[in-house]
Design a protein around this motif. Structure first.
Motif, PDB file in Angstrom:
ATOM      1  N   TRP A  39      91.075  80.377  86.259  1.00 24.58           N
ATOM      2  CA  TRP A  39      90.683  78.848  86.566  1.00 24.58           C
ATOM      3  C   TRP A  39      91.624  78.160  87.713  1.00 24.58           C
ATOM      4  O   TRP A  39      91.509  77.152  87.668  1.00 24.58           O
ATOM      5  CB  TRP A  39      90.324  78.069  85.593  1.00 24.58           C
ATOM      6  CG  TRP A  39      89.495  78.687  84.257  1.00 24.58           C
ATOM      7  CD1 TRP A  39      89.866  78.974  83.008  1.00 24.58           C
ATOM      8  CD2 TRP A  39      88.377  79.640  84.678  1.00 24.58           C
ATOM      9  NE1 TRP A  39      88.837  79.454  82.183  1.00 24.58           N
ATOM     10  CE2 TRP A  39      88.002  79.925  83.158  1.00 24.58           C
ATOM     11  CE3 TRP A  39      87.809  80.254  85.659  1.00 24.58           C
ATOM     12  CZ2 TRP A  39      86.865  80.751  82.900  1.00 24.58           C
ATOM     13  CZ3 TRP A  39      86.387  81.002  85.524  1.00 24.58           C
ATOM     14  CH2 TRP A  39      86.194  81.353  83.798  1.00 24.58           C
ATOM     15  N   SER A  62      92.953  76.529  90.273  1.00 25.64           N
ATOM     16  CA  SER A  62      92.576  75.871  91.613  1.00 25.64           C
ATOM     17  C   SER A  62      93.710  76.061  92.731  1.00 25.64           C
ATOM     18  O   SER A  62      94.867  75.894  92.338  1.00 25.64           O
ATOM     19  CB  SER A  62      92.206  74.541  91.398  1.00 25.64           C
ATOM     20  OG  SER A  62      91.276  74.456  90.752  1.00 25.64           O
ATOM     21  N   CYS A  66      82.193  80.706  92.712  1.00 26.29           N
ATOM     22  CA  CYS A  66      81.492  79.706  91.540  1.00 26.29           C
ATOM     23  C   CYS A  66      80.651  78.467  92.380  1.00 26.29           C
ATOM     24  O   CYS A  66      80.646  78.746  93.670  1.00 26.29           O
ATOM     25  CB  CYS A  66      82.470  79.001  90.946  1.00 26.29           C
ATOM     26  SG  CYS A  66      83.517  77.933  91.909  1.00 26.29           S
ATOM     27  N   LEU A 104      88.301  78.152  92.036  1.00 32.11           N
ATOM     28  CA  LEU A 104      88.722  79.069  90.722  1.00 32.11           C
ATOM     29  C   LEU A 104      89.368  80.315  91.325  1.00 32.11           C
ATOM     30  O   LEU A 104      88.723  80.961  92.165  1.00 32.11           O
ATOM     31  CB  LEU A 104      87.337  79.229  90.027  1.00 32.11           C
ATOM     32  CG  LEU A 104      86.759  77.934  89.488  1.00 32.11           C
ATOM     33  CD1 LEU A 104      85.518  78.320  88.706  1.00 32.11           C
ATOM     34  CD2 LEU A 104      87.706  77.257  88.501  1.00 32.11           C
ATOM     35  N   ALA A 131      81.504  71.010  86.435  1.00 36.04           N
ATOM     36  CA  ALA A 131      82.863  71.784  86.114  1.00 36.04           C
ATOM     37  C   ALA A 131      83.794  70.578  85.401  1.00 36.04           C
ATOM     38  O   ALA A 131      84.623  70.864  84.709  1.00 36.04           O
ATOM     39  CB  ALA A 131      83.628  72.213  87.245  1.00 36.04           C
TER      40      ALA A 131
END
Length: 383
Positions: free
Chosen positions: A159, A161, A204, A211, A359
């Motif tokens: 996850w 970013s 996603c 992600l 999210a």
């Protein structure tokens, strides 16, 4: 309730809005899309803010700031989020990576990392969450084992970013075992172009770059890469998370979209079901609640205090606001006229906001964990 912060803050807001209007395309919805031009827009805008001394406004002058107040920096934060964050990923470096390095870094680390952040030239990512250590971060398995005068780091993050575009990673790894899981964790500042690091994007709903999986295959780090003290990283992490959570001023974007709705609908606004207009008004009050909670945390941080319970309360409020306002806005957008540039842009903005809201439950720490943190803080106050 007066949220203007005075004449100077109002002038700063006007300046920022003028810059966004002049330098950010009207259809811009963020830097993390399929179109590389959006990232370039954000990078150019960051450099523009830096040239004007607006990117790291509240930083000390010696680190590239203007020694402005945290409230002026809050104005910048709010205006950027209201404008779909044209700083791109820079808020991470500005809001918490840079300040954390100021507080815990060596002179060499401050000299190396702070000027590029202040100039808007570098993107950071956060190497925290793992497949089996998301909300329970202290159970992470990425390990740094001693090797001569340094360590070799192996493990996986998920996850993460901005990992595909970042130049540096704020990495948390286990360096020893203690009585508690929180013991024996260390923060390393590592370059993302090291061949021992592999990034795999995750598709996603929010689009690319949000992600990613990141793999560390015997990544070599040294004492010079350690932020703070070896095995004492958890103390820094608690501080980081408080800064991170309040630094994301999502309430400003929610309020911008809610305030725009009546103008987009025009005369059709009066034809909306009364129940929908009541929900719309309720969301505006929730925007102000989230703003007040953010201001409370900012005031505490300005006094040198970081209380996880206050940050958790804000995070819970802004997460609920994100999701509930998204549903209200989607219902309103469904009733807007089908033609017109302004209507089309509004619908696109609302859809983008709705996607992100899904999210927000887990971003920056799941809302369930925030409730646990808040409950613990309240119990400690009563004991």
């Amino acid at each position: 309730m007066d949220f203007t912060m005075g004449t100077a803050a109002a002038e700063l807001r006007d300046e920022l809005r003028a810059l966004v209007s002049e330098h950010v395309p009207p259809d811009y919805l963020g830097a993390f899309t399929d179109d590389p031009a959006d990232l370039e827009t954000a990078q150019k805008f960051c450099r523009l803010l830096a040239e004007r001394g607006l990117l790291c406004l509240a930083w000390p002058q010696e680190y590239g700031g203007r020694d402005a107040s945290v409230w002026e920096q809050t104005v910048v934060r709010e205006e950027m989020w209201a404008g779909h964050e044209p700083r791109g990923a820079q808020y991470m470096g500005v809001n918490w990576v840079g300040p954390t390095i100021m507080r815990h870094g060596t002179a060499a680390q401050r000299s190396r990392h702070l000027p590029p952040i202040a100039r808007g030239e570098v993107i950071w990512c956060q190497g925290f969450s793992e497949p089996d250590a998301g909300s329970d971060l202290a159970s992470l398995r990425t390990a740094a084992r001693r090797d001569g005068d340094g360590w070799l780091v192996s493990g996986q993050k998920v996850w993460t970013s901005y990992a595909t575009m970042a130049q540096w990673c704020f990495l948390l790894a286990r360096t020893s075992r203690g009585e508690r899981r929180q013991d024996g964790l260390t923060i390393f500042l590592v370059p993302m172009d090291d061949p021992a690091i592999e990034v795999r994007p995750i598709d996603c709903l929010m689009g690319p770059h949000h992600l990613n999986e990141v793999f560390f295959n015997d990544l070599r780090v040294t004492e010079a890469d350690v932020l703070g003290e070896v095995d004492q990283g958890w103390k820094v992490v608690q501080e980081v998370l408080a800064f991170e959570r309040v630094g994301i001023a999502r309430y400003a974007r929610c309020e911008m979209l809610l305030q725009a709705a009546p103008g987009v609908l025009g005369d059709a606004w009066d034809d909306l079901p009364a129940e929908l207009r009541v929900r719309w008004a309720r969301m505006l009050t929730h925007c102000r609640r989230a703003r007040l909670l953010a201001y409370r945390v900012i005031a505490l941080q300005n006094e040198g205090r970081v209380r996880p319970g206050d940050a958790a309360a804000y995070r819970i409020a802004v997460t609920r606001l994100d999701q509930e306002s998204a549903e209200v806005l989607m219902d309103i957008a469904a009733l807007t006229p089908r033609e017109g540039e302004e209507t089309s842009r509004f619908r696109s903005e609302v859809q983008d906001h709705w996607r992100y809201s899904h999210a927000s439950t887990v971003a920056s720490g799941s809302i369930d964990i925030q409730r646990v943190l808040l409950a613990r803080a309240l119990l400690e106050e009563k004991s």
